[in-house]
Enzyme design. Structure first.
Site, PDB file in Angstrom:
ATOM      1  N   ARG A 296       0.883  10.417  -7.665  1.00 19.50           N
ATOM      2  CA  ARG A 296       0.482   9.060  -7.622  1.00 19.50           C
ATOM      3  C   ARG A 296       1.347   8.291  -8.860  1.00 19.50           C
ATOM      4  O   ARG A 296       1.829   7.138  -8.776  1.00 19.50           O
ATOM      5  CB  ARG A 296      -0.961   8.939  -7.760  1.00 19.50           C
ATOM      6  CG  ARG A 296      -1.654   9.196  -6.264  1.00 19.50           C
ATOM      7  CD  ARG A 296      -2.741   9.538  -6.512  1.00 19.50           C
ATOM      8  NE  ARG A 296      -3.519   9.612  -5.106  1.00 19.50           N
ATOM      9  CZ  ARG A 296      -4.847   9.922  -4.896  1.00 19.50           C
ATOM     10  NH1 ARG A 296      -5.764  10.253  -5.686  1.00 19.50           N
ATOM     11  NH2 ARG A 296      -5.132  10.099  -3.688  1.00 19.50           N
ATOM     12  N   TYR A 436       1.750   5.204   0.659  1.00 18.05           N
ATOM     13  CA  TYR A 436       1.521   6.572   0.662  1.00 18.05           C
ATOM     14  C   TYR A 436       1.082   7.170  -0.565  1.00 18.05           C
ATOM     15  O   TYR A 436       0.832   6.522  -1.484  1.00 18.05           O
ATOM     16  CB  TYR A 436       3.096   7.314   0.973  1.00 18.05           C
ATOM     17  CG  TYR A 436       4.127   7.057   0.280  1.00 18.05           C
ATOM     18  CD1 TYR A 436       4.196   6.650  -1.108  1.00 18.05           C
ATOM     19  CD2 TYR A 436       5.317   7.360   0.692  1.00 18.05           C
ATOM     20  CE1 TYR A 436       5.436   6.279  -1.690  1.00 18.05           C
ATOM     21  CE2 TYR A 436       6.528   7.375   0.079  1.00 18.05           C
ATOM     22  CZ  TYR A 436       6.477   6.725  -1.161  1.00 18.05           C
ATOM     23  OH  TYR A 436       7.641   6.489  -1.671  1.00 18.05           O
ATOM     24  N   GLU A 437       0.685   8.259  -0.631  1.00 16.86           N
ATOM     25  CA  GLU A 437      -0.142   9.161  -1.541  1.00 16.86           C
ATOM     26  C   GLU A 437      -1.489   8.425  -2.046  1.00 16.86           C
ATOM     27  O   GLU A 437      -1.857   8.480  -3.339  1.00 16.86           O
ATOM     28  CB  GLU A 437       0.779   9.087  -2.934  1.00 16.86           C
ATOM     29  CG  GLU A 437       1.991   9.825  -2.611  1.00 16.86           C
ATOM     30  CD  GLU A 437       1.784  11.278  -2.413  1.00 16.86           C
ATOM     31  OE1 GLU A 437       0.818  11.781  -2.573  1.00 16.86           O
ATOM     32  OE2 GLU A 437       3.095  11.896  -1.886  1.00 16.86           O
ATOM     33  N   GLY A 438      -2.092   7.909  -1.040  1.00 17.19           N
ATOM     34  CA  GLY A 438      -3.495   7.318  -1.132  1.00 17.19           C
ATOM     35  C   GLY A 438      -3.172   5.717  -1.041  1.00 17.19           C
ATOM     36  O   GLY A 438      -2.555   5.056  -2.187  1.00 17.19           O
TER      37      GLY A 438
END
Length: 584
Positions: A296, A436-438
């Site tokens: 992140r 992406y990645e949350g």
């Protein structure tokens, strides 16, 4: 057409004059020999690699894209050769653990290299970035045997890594995943299932590809507590460390995407692939979040990197493009950089980029503190600051980064819409970083629902107190930016207290979350701009004049956004939740 210039002068300014890099390194065991001079010399070489080798294959890689033919993934022309050069130059192991062959240099240097990689070629940068995230998860949670087998070649970059979380019916809610792991009886497991959106899932660089796969054991309960993490290599590894048989995994297809075309984003099939558990059974998310939190922060830096490259090209174009007359009407045609709206777009991007880079370095310094400081309490405090800033860096940097790519494209007018200028690629590539990645909405909820409430709000208050102390000290020398940031900080603190008081109201938290994160980010950038303005107050050179002018712009044009954000948060969730779902 302008080419990318690594921002070494700006980096040197931040390390030497603003953030006290040398003093920090002296306090960290194992880093006493590291200083700004060394860091800058290493990053200069890294910048040359990015600008000279990676940027020239960025557009061609986007146009060619990765391909899947007869089960074999091929990356675009030049990528395999560039990756080999990257590994041979030692860039893969820059911040890696020396115990496993890494160079052990500070996280600060790694993040700054990641920025330049993202500016030059985001698709390429994902290969080493995801590998490093997998390394962190293995290093923190795997058995000593797995570490010894896999970490040396992953840290060197000879082998790459990928994370396999998402399934077609399980994205943010990983409790819904169905991939299974069946014990074989010898300590290994057979992994069966399918994953989607797997960046760097396969490539043609040679070596092994180490997948970290979330799956369920046969007796696992439903939900996230039933998930375990498994190390699943593309090739099994022989006792002597050489590559053995191909494992039972394959690429079902490559995703057809809006951007990052050169990056092979795979649908992965695990057909009884052999894997080994990483960490404790049922605690796979705990192990995976080690990787995800690192990723992140990395994704936030991607947003910063694209913004830097896009803003550079837009500024160069604006100085060269002749259009219209001067503001007083006396001259024409003039370079469009003379037009107020163009200047505003360029300054908006630049005010984000420089403030974000400073905040990124500060956050990386907290990471170095958390991992190496001899005092346990100092490590704990620094780790808290990293946790607090992770959703801010990921979401704000990518939101502002995408916005900067769009306004930089706008500077080009119609040329920005044409592929040959490269601006539309920045916009397409930047868009995924918000997802992406949350997703950034998830990051905002993490900030409001988890990080703000840590220690019953005391963690955030420590951060606010630190910012306030710096602002008070700077008011005598740079009052405009210090006072404007101080007023914004008051709005942030008021919003924080209100959200803490209503923490049980999930609708209130969800309705305020994205506004709150942007408010938090603007205050954090203002804090950094105050420190930069103060550091240049007694200097008269080109860099100092630029910093002072952009700090003034940030105070005048960016910080007023906090007024509207605070008002929106205060207005609550009523109007958001009032409309019946079937009326949308």
């Amino acid at each position: 057409m302008a080419t990318y210039t690594p921002p070494i002068d700006d980096i040197a300014f931040l390390l030497n004059d603003v953030l006290g890099f040398d003093d920090l390194m002296q306090a960290l065991p194992g880093h006493e020999e590291v200083n700004a001079e060394l860091a800058i010399s290493v990053l200069e070489e890294g910048g040359k690699f990015c600008a000279g080798i990676l940027e020239p294959i960025n557009r061609s890689g986007d146009e060619e894209g990765s391909r899947l033919e007869n089960g074999v993934v091929s990356t675009p022309k030049g990528f395999a050769e560039a990756y080999k050069a990257f590994v041979e130059a030692g860039w893969g192991g820059l911040s890696g653990n020396v115990e496993f062959g890494g160079q052990g240099l500070p996280r600060v240097m790694q993040i700054l290299l990641d920025e330049m990689l993202s500016s030059a070629n985001l698709s390429f940068g994902l290969f080493p970035g995801l590998t490093r995230g997998a390394v962190e998860a293995i290093e923190h949670h795997a058995s000593e045997e797995l570490k010894a087998t896999y970490l040396p070649k992953m840290i060197s970059g000879e082998w790459t890594g990928a994370m396999a979380l998402t399934e077609s019916s399980a994205g943010t809610d990983l409790g819904l995943l169905t991939t299974r792991a069946e014990p074989v009886g010898d300590g290994s497991f057979k992994i069966k299932g399918n994953k989607i959106f797997i960046s760097s899932g396969d490539q043609d660089f040679g070596g092994n590809i180490i997948h970290l796969v979330l799956a369920r054991l046969p007796d696992a309960p439903k939900g996230v507590k039933g998930i375990s993490l498994f190390l699943v290599p593309k090739f099994l590894v022989n006792e002597d460390g050489s590559l053995g048989a191909r494992n039972g995994m394959s690429v079902g297809s490559l995703e057809h995407k809006m951007g990052i075309h050169a990056q092979p984003t795979c649908v992965m099939n695990y057909d009884g692939a052999v894997g080994w558990i990483v960490g404790e059974p049922g605690r796979g998310l705990n192990a995976m979040f080690t990787m995800m939190n690192a990723e992140r922060l990395f994704v936030g830096i991607q947003g910063l990197g694209i913004a830097e490259a896009a803003n550079q090209k837009a500024a160069h174009y604006a100085r060269e493009r002749l259009q219209g007359r001067s503001a007083d009407g006396s001259r024409g045609p003039v370079p469009i950089i003379e037009h107020p709206d163009v200047r505003k777009m360029l300054l908006t991007g630049r005010s984000f980029i420089d403030g974000a880079r400073a905040l990124a370095i500060w956050t990386a310094m907290q990471m170095d503190l958390a991992s190496r400081h001899p005092d346990a309490e100092e490590r704990r405090k620094a780790d808290g600051m990293v946790a607090l800033m992770t959703p801010v860096v990921k979401a704000a940097f990518t939101d502002f980064g995408f916005e900067t790519a769009v306004i930089s494209q706008q500077v080009f007018g119609g040329h920005g819409f044409i592929r040959e200028w490269g601006m539309e690629q920045f916009v397409r590539d930047a868009r995924i970083t918000q997802i992406y990645e949350g997703t950034n909405g998830v990051q905002a909820m993490d900030l409001v629902g988890r990080k703000l409430t840590m220690e019953d709000g005391a963690l955030a208050e420590r951060f606010f107190a630190m910012v306030r102390a710096d602002l008070n000290q700077a008011k005598a020398t740079v009052p405009t930016i210090a006072n404007a940031t101080g007023e914004a900080l008051e709005r942030l603190e008021t919003a924080s207290k209100a959200l803490l008081a209503s923490r049980a109201d999930l609708a209130a938290a969800g309705s305020a979350a994205t506004d709150y994160l942007r408010l938090f980010a603007l205050v954090s950038f203002g804090w950094m701009w105050t420190r930069m303005a103060a550091a240049t107050q007694d200097k008269d050179n080109a860099l100092a004049r630029r910093k002072q002018a952009v700090a003034q712009f940030f105070a005048d044009k960016m910080l007023p956004q906090t007024i509207g954000l605070a008002a929106s948060i205060a207005n609550g969730s009523r109007s958001i939740m009032a409309l019946d779902a079937d009326l949308f």
